[in-house]
Design a protein around this motif. Structure first.
Motif, short mmCIF file in Angstrom:
data_model
loop_
_atom_site.label_atom_id
_atom_site.label_comp_id
_atom_site.label_asym_id
_atom_site.label_seq_id
_atom_site.Cartn_x
_atom_site.Cartn_y
_atom_site.Cartn_z
N GLY A 279 -8.54 28.76 68.76
CA GLY A 279 -7.72 29.67 69.55
C GLY A 279 -8.37 31.03 69.79
O GLY A 279 -8.35 31.55 70.90
N PHE A 280 -8.92 31.60 68.74
CA PHE A 280 -9.59 32.91 68.89
C PHE A 280 -10.67 32.85 69.96
O PHE A 280 -10.76 33.73 70.82
N TRP A 281 -11.50 31.83 69.91
CA TRP A 281 -12.64 31.75 70.82
C TRP A 281 -12.19 31.54 72.26
O TRP A 281 -12.82 32.06 73.19
N ARG A 282 -11.10 30.83 72.48
CA ARG A 282 -10.58 30.67 73.84
C ARG A 282 -10.15 32.02 74.40
O ARG A 282 -10.45 32.36 75.54
N LEU A 283 -9.41 32.78 73.59
CA LEU A 283 -8.97 34.10 74.04
C LEU A 283 -10.15 35.06 74.20
O LEU A 283 -10.22 35.82 75.17
N HIS A 284 -11.08 35.02 73.26
CA HIS A 284 -12.27 35.87 73.34
C HIS A 284 -13.02 35.61 74.64
O HIS A 284 -13.37 36.55 75.37
N ASP A 285 -13.27 34.34 74.95
CA ASP A 285 -14.02 34.00 76.15
C ASP A 285 -13.28 34.43 77.41
O ASP A 285 -13.87 34.98 78.35
N LEU A 286 -11.97 34.21 77.46
CA LEU A 286 -11.17 34.60 78.61
C LEU A 286 -11.20 36.12 78.82
O LEU A 286 -11.45 36.61 79.94
N LEU A 287 -10.96 36.88 77.75
CA LEU A 287 -10.94 38.33 77.87
C LEU A 287 -12.32 38.88 78.24
O LEU A 287 -12.43 39.85 79.00
N CYS B 179 -9.36 44.97 74.49
CA CYS B 179 -8.50 44.30 73.53
C CYS B 179 -8.43 45.08 72.21
O CYS B 179 -9.44 45.63 71.77
N TRP C 284 -14.31 45.58 71.13
CA TRP C 284 -12.87 45.60 70.89
C TRP C 284 -12.52 46.55 69.76
O TRP C 284 -13.32 46.78 68.84
#
Length: 126
Positions: free
Chosen positions: A35-43, A50, A74
């Motif tokens: 989950g972290f990496w999905r949000l990291h990549d999107l942002l 962030c 961040w």
């Protein structure tokens, strides 16, 4: 001691005394692994700033994610050492947790936190 019990989708989750809550741990592990990496990549793709409220223990356990947050520029805000309800935690333990968290930020982020949001404080929290 008791297991983690907060911040999950498990309705009515309670702590398990003197044992681990493996279902809760599984949720946390998934978040840090995927989950972290999905949000990291999107942002990062969208160039969105962030602020991450991170508990010290999580930073210690996932240094790769910590490094990625720092590289991304961040703000890593302190959220205490553990995601505990500190309501009935003795002052000495809470002070130790705050000191550990400050040191973790210095070691992994590069500087001490500007402030701290303990999350679930008690009357001694400063």
């Amino acid at each position: 001691s008791e297991s983690e019990k907060l911040l999950s989708e498990i309705v009515g989750a309670g702590a398990i005394v003197n044992d681990r809550h493996t279902n809760m741990e599984s949720l946390y592990e998934y978040g840090s692994r995927a989950g972290f990496w999905r949000l990291h990549d999107l942002l990062q793709r969208k160039n969105v700033p962030c602020t991450v409220f991170a508990v010290g223990m999580a930073l210690e356990r996932n240094k790769e994610a910590c490094r990625a947050m720092v590289r991304a520029g961040w703000e890593v805000a302190s959220h205490g050492y553990r995601w505990w309800d500190y309501q009935h935690v003795d002052e000495e333990t809470e002070r130790e947790h705050i000191q550990r968290t400050v040191q973790i930020h210095k070691d992994l982020i590069g500087f001490r936190p500007v402030g701290m949001y303990q999350g679930k404080p008690n009357v001694n929290t400063r």
